[in-house]
Structures are given as C-alpha cells and as structure tokens.
Design a protein around this motif. Structure first.
Motif, PDB file in Angstrom:
ATOM      1  N   LYS A 157       1.131   2.012  -5.981  1.00  5.83           N
ATOM      2  CA  LYS A 157       0.053   2.452  -5.087  1.00  5.83           C
ATOM      3  C   LYS A 157       0.023   3.968  -5.071  1.00  5.83           C
ATOM      4  O   LYS A 157       1.039   4.628  -5.259  1.00  5.83           O
ATOM      5  CB  LYS A 157       0.293   1.922  -3.668  1.00  5.83           C
ATOM      6  N   PHE A 158      -1.172   4.487  -4.816  1.00  9.51           N
ATOM      7  CA  PHE A 158      -1.416   5.925  -4.881  1.00  9.51           C
ATOM      8  C   PHE A 158      -1.785   6.410  -3.493  1.00  9.51           C
ATOM      9  O   PHE A 158      -2.503   5.722  -2.770  1.00  9.51           O
ATOM     10  CB  PHE A 158      -2.563   6.162  -5.876  1.00  9.51           C
ATOM     11  N   ASN A 211       0.843  -1.187   0.000  1.00  6.17           N
ATOM     12  CA  ASN A 211       0.000   0.000   0.000  1.00  6.17           C
ATOM     13  C   ASN A 211       0.880   1.240   0.000  1.00  6.17           C
ATOM     14  O   ASN A 211       2.104   1.131  -0.148  1.00  6.17           O
ATOM     15  CB  ASN A 211      -0.993  -0.029   1.176  1.00  6.17           C
ATOM     16  N   ALA A 212       0.253   2.389   0.156  1.00  6.64           N
ATOM     17  CA  ALA A 212       0.992   3.645   0.012  1.00  6.64           C
ATOM     18  C   ALA A 212       2.047   3.833   1.098  1.00  6.64           C
ATOM     19  O   ALA A 212       2.850   4.762   1.028  1.00  6.64           O
ATOM     20  CB  ALA A 212       0.015   4.816   0.008  1.00  6.64           C
ATOM     21  N   GLU A 227      -1.290   2.183 -12.318  1.00  9.79           N
ATOM     22  CA  GLU A 227      -2.021   1.209 -11.503  1.00  9.79           C
ATOM     23  C   GLU A 227      -2.931   0.346 -12.367  1.00  9.79           C
ATOM     24  O   GLU A 227      -3.109  -0.838 -12.117  1.00  9.79           O
ATOM     25  CB  GLU A 227      -2.884   1.932 -10.461  1.00  9.79           C
ATOM     26  N   TRP A 261      -4.025   7.998  -1.621  1.00  9.59           N
ATOM     27  CA  TRP A 261      -5.393   8.512  -1.726  1.00  9.59           C
ATOM     28  C   TRP A 261      -5.707   9.537  -0.649  1.00  9.59           C
ATOM     29  O   TRP A 261      -6.646  10.309  -0.787  1.00  9.59           O
ATOM     30  CB  TRP A 261      -6.405   7.355  -1.644  1.00  9.59           C
ATOM     31  N   ARG A 274      -2.696   7.805 -12.635  1.00 11.48           N
ATOM     32  CA  ARG A 274      -2.882   6.454 -12.121  1.00 11.48           C
ATOM     33  C   ARG A 274      -3.013   5.400 -13.218  1.00 11.48           C
ATOM     34  O   ARG A 274      -3.525   4.314 -12.990  1.00 11.48           O
ATOM     35  CB  ARG A 274      -4.096   6.400 -11.165  1.00 11.48           C
ATOM     36  N   GLU A 320      -0.175  -5.405  -9.986  1.00 11.26           N
ATOM     37  CA  GLU A 320      -0.865  -4.525  -9.031  1.00 11.26           C
ATOM     38  C   GLU A 320       0.122  -3.925  -8.035  1.00 11.26           C
ATOM     39  O   GLU A 320      -0.142  -3.900  -6.838  1.00 11.26           O
ATOM     40  CB  GLU A 320      -1.948  -5.306  -8.272  1.00 11.26           C
TER      41      GLU A 320
END
Lengths: 312, 420
Positions: free
Chosen positions: A161-162, A88-89, A152, A164, A149, A158
């Motif tokens: 990650k961004f 994840n980010a 992504e 958010w 993005r 996958e």
C-alpha cells in the motif's frame, strides 16, 4: 564508394558474435534465477493460518500496529478505534470476516504480505527497495524507493500500500516484523500474541508438514484438502488452511508458476550481460555505418547540385 | 510561392531540406491557447510537488498507475517513436528519401519523450531517490521498470538530444556572428565523425525501452485481460510504437504542411504510407498469431465488452493496413491523413487499453482520473504542441523545396525573417 568491410564493421561484427555467444552461455544460468517453481531456501520462515481455528479476536491486529508503530485507522469509527476495511497504509495485518450470503456459515481470514518465494514486487522494484531478505522475509528500504508503485501493480495479492496522503510516501506492507522482532530472535507480533494458535510461526518446511497432518487428520474438514500458498504464484511463505473456498475469503485463484519467471524468462536471456542489446547494436551499427558512408560519398555532389550545405 | 499558388493545383513536389516557417506571426491565438493550457498544467505540477498524490489524482492502491504513466508515458511515447521508426527506415534500411522527414520525427519524438518524462517526474512519490540510477550496483536488473527508468531518460537526454543538435547548431550558425560560425565550422567534422555511432545508440535504446514498456505489464499477470496479457507484450508494444510512430509523423507532416501552406511531397508521404501499411500488417500478424497460439481467438470474437474493444482496436490498424496498399490511396493527401489518424488511434488504443480498461485488479475498486490529473496530462501535451509550434518557426524542421531555402531564420528579438 567503399562497399567492403571496414575495420570498424569487423569490430562491430565481432562484438555482435560475442553477444550471441554470451547469450547462448547465459541462457541456462539466467533461467535458473527465476525458476517457474522456486524452492524455499533452508531456514525459510513461515506463518500457518488456519481459518477454522481463528475466533476473530483481532489481537494480532493490535499487536501488529504496536510492533510496527502504525497509527490507528479511525476513519470509520469517528476517531475512536482502529477499524480498517482492508489492508491500507495504516494496516499491515487485518482479520476479515466472510459471511455466506445465504446461510449461517462464516469464516475469518487473516491478510498480510504472503512473503512469496519469488515475489513479483521484488522482481519489479527498480532499485531494490523491496528485497527478499534473510529467512525469506520481503522487506522495504525507503532510501531505495522512488515511489513508482510498480509493486502495487505487480503483487497478485494486492498487498503493498502507498501513502497517498503523505508528501514523502512510504510503501506499507507486512515485513514479517523483520527489523522489529525476527532479528532479535523473536517471532512476529501477530503469531506471538494469537491466543488460539490460529496463526503459528515456524519454518516453512515444518509448517507445511503440520498443515498436511491436520488435513490428514480430518479429511473432510478443509477445502480441497490442500494448503493455500504451497504452490500459488510459485509458493508463498504464508500458508492457509480454510474450510470455505479460498477465493471466497479473498485469496485469489493463481497458477503455480512464479510471476517473476513468466515476466523474465525471455528478457533474462536477451539482457544477460547486455548480450542482446550489444548484438543489435553491432548489427544496426554496421548497417548504419555502411549507409552513412554511402550518404557521405554522395554529399559533395548533392551539395554542389543544390548549392546548399547538407542537413543532418 | 504562397498558399494561393499551390492549394489544389501542384501537390507533387520534391522535399529537399528542412526550412523554417517564415512570413508567419510567431505569437498566434493557437499558440497562446496551448501555452495557457501548458502553464495551467505545469502550475499544477508545481502544486503536486508540494502536495501528496492523493488529493490531486484519482489513483488508489488497486489502480496505482494513473494516466500520467499509462497515457503520457506508456501511450504517448508510441507517438513519439517516429525517430525510431523513420530513422530505422532511413539509416538502417537505407530509404534515402526519408532523411528529409527525419527532423519532423526528431522534434516531435523529443517533445513526446521530454513531456512524458516530465509527467513521470511528478508522478513518482519519491523522485528524490532517483539518484540511485547513477549507481549501477543499485540496479535491480530483473526489473523492466529499471530498464525503462535508465533507458528512457538516457535516450531522451543524450541520444535524441544529440540527433536534434544539428537543428540548433544550424540556427546558431546562420544567425550567429563570425566567431560562432568559425567555431561551428570547426566542430562540424567531429560531429559528423561520431554521428553514425551515436545514432546507433538512438535506435538500440528505444528498441529496448519501447518493448520494456510492454514488459512492465507481464508482472501484472492475471490482472490484465487474456486478450492483452501475453508473453508477446514486449514485441507488440514495440510494433505498436512503429505503427503509431510512422502514423504520427505522416499525420503531423500533413497537418503542418496544410497549416503553413507547404507543398506536399507525395512521393515521400507515399513512402511513409507504404511502410506504415507493412508495419500495421506485421503488428496484426503477431497479434493474431499470438491469440491463436494461446487459444484466445474465441474470446476475441465473443462480442462481449472486451472483445468489441479488441475488434475496434484491430479495425483501427487493419483499415490503414489494407487501404494504404493502394498507391492511389497513399498519394491522396486526404486518404493518407485519414489512414494515418486511424493508425495512430489504433496504436494508442493498443498501448492504453491493457493498462486501464483491460486492467482489473479484482476488487471493488475503480479509477477515473481526477480533474487536476487530467489538466496536468493535457498541460504536458499542450507544452509539447506549443513547443512544436515554436520549433517549426525558429528551426529548419518542416521539409520544403530547395528553392525555399533563403536562410530565413528569424531572429528571436526582431521577430521577422533575417536576410542573409
């Protein structure tokens, strides 16, 4: 009404023919930019992760966060420790556990960017924020990123990650410790810290040979007796050995053709030196000009008949 | 003429030129409704500028593209492809009678593109880095996203705006003073000289970016269901733009003419229906040819969830294709509007499905747009609708007979028709 070929139409025609010639010349050159099965450049670095050796100590996760200055993801641990569920980010590298639904079998898997030989994210990135850097590391430059993005959407693993929850969001992904360590002639933090040698650093050529030696030494140990990443999506610079099926530990089943090749094999020919658009512009332009001339020739008559000026 | 004179009696007429809608109030309840919706959406867009994306949208790392991209941009610009589709017919293939329809296509197309780009501006996370678009040596020319990022704003801001310029200048001419008129009269020959060359760009560019929108999906590879993932995506996206573009121009002409009691020119509308039918057939031929070539026809008729979706989408395009082959059908306004609506829905369906329902990143993630996300999408759309409602009253957009042409440009301040 002049229906003959004007100088302008002739010019446009020449431009169009030139475009066709350019396309024909460019086609072989363009196809080689994203070959279906790219070859690793000499000096390409790699990681080899052997799931059968990993003990799941997660030292690599801590080392990664430290080297990359990432904050701990404490959302599942009541603010106590780094406990991400997936990449994840805040997590560029993760050790995950696979447990057989019925039975005692389990396996660990380390996930991070695969550093593809022909990365889909790099092919798609509009202003080159993501690029295939020295030694094949896929790195991200924030000043070039518009936050679209597309990486992504494109990445078959996958990985990107961004952020958010950030106003100035970054794309977060493993960059092979490029700035942090590779440039200083140091291996990535995760391979440097691994106490069991489950993940090791080297050149892709050496590690591929090493992996194949391990398979040859224990012919019944590894799933399908093959190295994941040798051919997947055109080949990656992170290689995996596992005793359980790759898709069970989250490594997707992928073809051996690079996505960049699939996505650009037609457009790279059409758009090479803009030959296709120029050709189309020449053709359409000639037709439009011819019809425009007819239109203009009929205009005075039409205006006289209706009594109103012509509208465009 | 008035609504009472024409409704149900004389339907066949001859559209000669664009004429503003007059003798109608500008501020209506409908306009206020759409303006309020637009204000809400734009208000949220401002909030979005000062807020991260997470709290305002349902997007996540697996479904990194939400409806702002997949609907406002990738889907609705198909409806906005009227200027491309009608313009190609009128200027390239010399269908003279369609020139009178161009203005309706141009205004709707401009509004769909402009609102789509607005949506895109608030969708990207780091919009302030977009200035790289001005430096070609920063371009990654392998990227379909680059093609869209360069081509779409350029088309909308330069080429589509140029094609819409005559409407604005014409209004300035008829409402302006002597000085304005003299200036515009002087500029007209120059505009006419460059016009055919500029509109060439206005057809080349959308051919490029409407196909590139499909090209974007190629890199997503196996994430997109095999009924939609194909090397023909760029061509099919372009042809779907033709289907939806022609369908929407037909639809909006009929709706607007019914709303403002304009007589219909069934010759022109029938011509649109005729073209629409052929483009639908062309789309279906490529669609089925591609499925056969990739051996996916079995999956297409497997009658599982995706197959049913495919069949619905195909039916939405097949029905108008077949029905509009009949001259009687395409010259019956009721049938024409039904068929145009179906074609629009079919085109939209084809453009929307591969980015959402048929997009499966293969993890236990899901996406459903959050309320602010939906309100912003509706807001951009409402902005377009409200702007169209104003445009037809202030500019000579909708086609009419010559006899109606009374220089009836209303002045902004007085709010009633200005006599010449």
């Amino acid at each position: 009404m002049n229906t003959g070929i004007t100088r302008r139409q002739a010019l446009l025609g020449i431009v169009g023919v030139g475009g066709t010639v350019a396309a024909a010349v460019a086609a072989p050159a363009a196809a080689s930019e994203h070959p279906a099965h790219p070859e690793a450049p000499p000096g390409a670095v790699a990681m080899l992760y052997d799931s059968t050796i990993c003990t799941g100590c997660k030292a690599c996760m801590v080392a990664c966060s430290e080297a990359n200055g990432l904050p701990p993801d404490t959302s599942l641990s009541a603010g106590l420790w780094h406990m991400p569920l997936d990449l994840n980010a805040k997590t560029k590298n993760i050790i995950k556990l696979y447990q057989e639904p019925q039975g005692p079998g389990f396996a660990f898997v380390k996930r991070q960017c695969m550093h593809c030989l022909d990365p889909a994210c790099v092919t798609g990135c509009p202003f080159g924020a993501l690029e295939k850097n020295q030694w094949g590391a896929v790195t991200w430059t924030g000043s070039r990123c518009i936050g679209c993005r597309y990486c992504e959407v494109a990445c078959p693993f996958e990985v990107p990650k961004f952020e958010w929850d950030q106003w100035n969001p970054k794309i977060v992904k493993c960059e092979f410790c490029f700035d942090q360590r590779l440039k200083q002639n140091q291996e990535p933090a995760c391979t440097a810290v691994c106490p069991t040698g489950a993940v090791v650093f080297g050149t892709r050529m050496d590690l591929l040979a090493k992996a194949k030696e391990r398979i040859a030494a224990s012919p019944s140990k590894y799933f399908e007796n093959r190295v994941y990443g040798e051919h997947e999506a055109g080949g990656t610079q992170v290689l995996y050995l596992s005793s359980v099926p790759f898709d069970k530990i989250g490594l997707p089943k992928l073809g051996s053709t690079s996505l960049g090749h699939y996505a650009t094999k037609v457009t790279s020919v059409i758009y090479k030196w803009l030959s296709g658009p120029i050709l189309v512009a020449g053709l359409l332009g000639a037709l439009i000009k011819r019809n425009w001339n007819r239109h203009e020739a009929e205009r005075p008559e039409h205006e006289r008949k209706t009594g109103f000026p012509e509208q465009l | 003429m008035s609504a009472q004179d024409t409704t149900g009696t004389i339907l066949v007429n001859h559209w000669q030129r664009g004429v503003p809608v007059y003798r109608e109030p500008v501020i209506t309840r409908t306009l206020l409704f759409f303006a309020a919706l637009a204000a809400l959406g734009l208000g949220l867009a401002v909030v979005r500028f000062f807020s991260p994306l997470g709290p305002l949208s349902g997007m996540n790392d697996a479904y990194a593209w939400g409806i702002w991209k997949t609907f406002n941009v990738m889907t609705l610009t198909a409806l906005g492809s009227g200027p491309l589709a009608v313009g190609m017919a009128a200027w390239v293939f010399n269908r003279q009678k369609l020139h009178v329809i161009m203005r309706t296509a141009l205004v709707t197309g401009f509004l769909f593109y402009a609102t789509g780009l607005l949506a895109l501006g608030f969708d990207v996370g780091r919009a302030w880095n977009f200035w790289h678009v001005l430096l070609p040596w920063h371009w990654n020319t392998h990227s379909a996203m680059l093609e869209v990022a360069v081509c779409m704003p350029l088309y909308c801001a330069v080429f589509l705006a140029f094609e819409n310029l005559p409407l604005v200048l014409e209004r300035l001419y008829y409402t302006g003073g002597d000085a304005t008129r003299a200036t515009l009269r002087g500029a007209a020959p120059f505009l006419r000289r460059i016009y055919p060359f500029v509109i060439t760009g206005a057809y080349v560019l959308p051919l490029m970016h409407q196909s590139s929108l499909g090209g974007l999906l190629l890199l997503a590879g196996d994430k997109i269901h095999p009924l939609w993932q194909t090397p023909f995506l760029p061509l099919l996206y372009l042809m779907a733009a033709g289907v939806a573009g022609l369908g929407f121009v037909t639809f909006v002409l009929l709706i607007a003419c019914l709303r403002y009691a304009r007589p219909l020119d069934l010759g022109d509308l029938g011509e649109l229906g005729n073209l629409l039918s052929w483009v639908c057939f062309g789309f279906l031929a490529v669609r089925f040819g591609d499925l056969a070539w990739r051996g996916q026809l079995g999956a297409a008729f497997a009658f599982d969830k995706m197959s049913v979706l495919f069949l619905v989408e195909t039916a939405l395009i097949l029905v108008p294709a077949v029905m509009l082959r009949s001259r009687a059908a395409r010259e019956t306004p009721r049938t024409l509007i039904h068929m145009a609506t179906l074609a629009c829905l079919g085109g939209l369906c084809y453009r929307f499905v591969p980015t959402t329902v048929a997009f499966n990143p293969g993890r236990h993630a899901s996406y459903f747009p959050a309320l602010p996300e939906v309100l912003m999408t509706l807001g951009y759309l409402a902005l377009g609708v409200a702007a169209f409602g104003l445009a037809v009253k202030y500019f000579a957009v909708l086609p009419a007979e010559t006899e109606e042409w009374n220089y009836m440009f209303r002045r902004v301040r007085r709010g009633r028709p200005a006599a010449a």
